[in-house]
Design an enzyme around this catalytic site. Structure first.
Site, mmCIF file in Angstrom:
data_model
loop_
_atom_site.group_PDB
_atom_site.id
_atom_site.type_symbol
_atom_site.label_atom_id
_atom_site.label_comp_id
_atom_site.label_asym_id
_atom_site.label_seq_id
_atom_site.Cartn_x
_atom_site.Cartn_y
_atom_site.Cartn_z
ATOM 1 N N HIS A 28 0.837 -1.207 0.000
ATOM 2 C CA HIS A 28 0.000 0.000 0.000
ATOM 3 C C HIS A 28 0.874 1.261 0.000
ATOM 4 C CE1 HIS A 28 -4.375 1.084 0.894
ATOM 5 N NE2 HIS A 28 -3.799 2.228 0.633
ATOM 6 N N ARG B 83 1.827 3.106 3.118
ATOM 7 C CA ARG B 83 0.882 4.007 3.768
ATOM 8 C C ARG B 83 0.284 3.373 5.025
ATOM 9 N NH1 ARG B 83 -2.139 7.900 0.133
ATOM 10 N NH2 ARG B 83 -0.756 8.325 -1.605
ATOM 11 N N GLY C 146 3.904 -0.985 -6.227
ATOM 12 C CA GLY C 146 4.751 -0.385 -5.204
ATOM 13 C C GLY C 146 6.174 -0.174 -5.679
ATOM 14 N N VAL D 34 7.367 0.968 -8.629
ATOM 15 C CA VAL D 34 7.682 0.925 -10.060
ATOM 16 C C VAL D 34 7.667 2.354 -10.601
ATOM 17 C CG1 VAL D 34 6.957 0.111 -12.332
ATOM 18 C CG2 VAL D 34 6.747 -1.389 -10.334
ATOM 19 N N ARG D 35 8.817 2.833 -11.008
ATOM 20 C CA ARG D 35 8.939 4.212 -11.492
ATOM 21 C C ARG D 35 9.334 4.297 -12.960
ATOM 22 N NH1 ARG D 35 6.566 4.419 -7.630
ATOM 23 N NH2 ARG D 35 6.890 5.601 -5.710
#
Length: 343
Positions: free
Chosen positions: A228, A231, A260, A262-263
């Site tokens: 998440h 968060r 989560g 991954v850019r």
């Protein structure tokens, strides 16, 4: 996607920016965890036509990069979730629509009738209300139900000091504001859900291999590895670090997905090589939606997919779904070494 972020920061109000960034700025290890992995390219392979298309739950998509659930999207663009659905469809991707959407699920799917839309749910204590939303999703042509299983307590992930509020005139289309969360759920929750719908159940928030196995035993058709965005539990293990253990535990019984951290396309390739069938992104899509609506969403997904195709080809891999008998890339085409944290 970085360019969209820079533009979005100039046009979005401060509270909205703080809401998007909450949970990851200080403690999240999700992006950093990817930096500890290294690809081992193979050479002299025919990569003149790199294929990024794959199948997810038996449905072909043009890219294994989908959109994770993002609530209250009219805070980012007037067209909200409808624009995101159109952008995902244009990119040949998957959109996991949030139950705390600002547009009803029927209008979301109608905005992109040829798209692939899943619906994320929170663990409301009112099972009748959940069943009603699931029935609406079935009628709307949703392809899967994604219960968020890692939110047993109503923990706020956006500090009050950020000042984020629902924009004026915007409401939650499925009445989520009227429902609390329940901490009483156990594995019978998934059994109940699988018993009231024929749609595939894909629990989101799995980090432990034993939980993945139990989810499948309870009726899940696939699992989504996610913390998440840190968060919920700030010191939770990074999603990419949890992925290999979940893949090993599932042992080919079902597809495994990841969100989560991954850019870029390289991150996506690392996750696919570690056993994910698909990856899902959120913040990058937020920036694209804010800057250009449906077109911005499609462009962000297109950019990420182009990066994936380039990196895949440079690693000597002609097809991201090369080993179609399993959920993994063939190990003879890519290898990974995990670098120490100080690397």
């Amino acid at each position: 996607p970085r360019h969209y972020r820079e533009v979005a920061r100039m046009i979005l109000p401060g509270p909205v920016l703080g809401w998007i960034d909450s949970g990851e700025a200080a403690l999240s290890d999700n992006p950093g965890a990817f930096e500890r992995y290294r690809l081992l390219p193979r050479v002299l392979r025919d990569v003149s036509a790199v294929r990024t298309a794959t199948t997810v739950l038996g449905r072909e998509v043009r890219t294994p990069i989908g959109i994770a659930p993002i609530g209250i999207q009219k805070a980012l663009h007037p067209d909200g979730e409808a624009a995101t659905a159109r952008g995902a469809a244009a990119a040949g991707s998957i959109f996991i629509a949030p139950v705390n959407a600002t547009i009803p699920i029927g209008e979301i799917t109608a905005a992109a009738p040829d798209g692939t839309v899943w619906l994320q749910l929170y663990n409301w204590p009112d099972r009748d209300a959940l069943a009603e939303v699931i029935r609406a999703a079935e009628a709307a042509g949703v392809r899967a139900i994604v219960p968020l299983v890692n939110t047993p307590l109503p923990v706020s992930h956006t500090p009050a000091s950020v000042g984020f509020r629902l924009p004026a005139g915007v409401t939650l289309a499925h009445g989520a504001a009227n429902h609390d969360l329940t901490a009483k759920n156990d594995w019978s929750y998934l059994e109940w859900m699988a018993g009231i719908t024929s749609l595939p159940i894909v629990p989101k928030g799995i980090l432990h291999g034993d939980d993945a196995r139990r989810a499948l035993d309870a009726g899940a058709r696939a699992v989504l590895v996610s913390n998440h965005g840190n968060r919920q539990v700030a010191r939770a293990v990074a999603a990419i670090d949890a992925l290999p253990g979940v893949v090993a535990a599932v042992a080919g019984r079902a597809e495994v997905y990841l969100d989560g951290g991954v850019r870029n396309g390289t991150d996506a390739l690392i996750a696919l090589a570690l056993g994910a069938r698909a990856v899902f992104v959120a913040r990058a899509v937020c920036w694209g939606l804010a800057c250009g609506g449906a077109d911005g969403v499609a462009r962000v997904l297109g950019s990420l997919t182009a990066e994936l195709a380039e990196e895949t080809g440079m690693c000597g891999i002609p097809d991201v779904a090369l080993d179609r008998k399993s959920t993994r890339l063939n190990s003879s085409h890519v290898a990974l070494s995990r670098m120490p944290s100080s690397a």
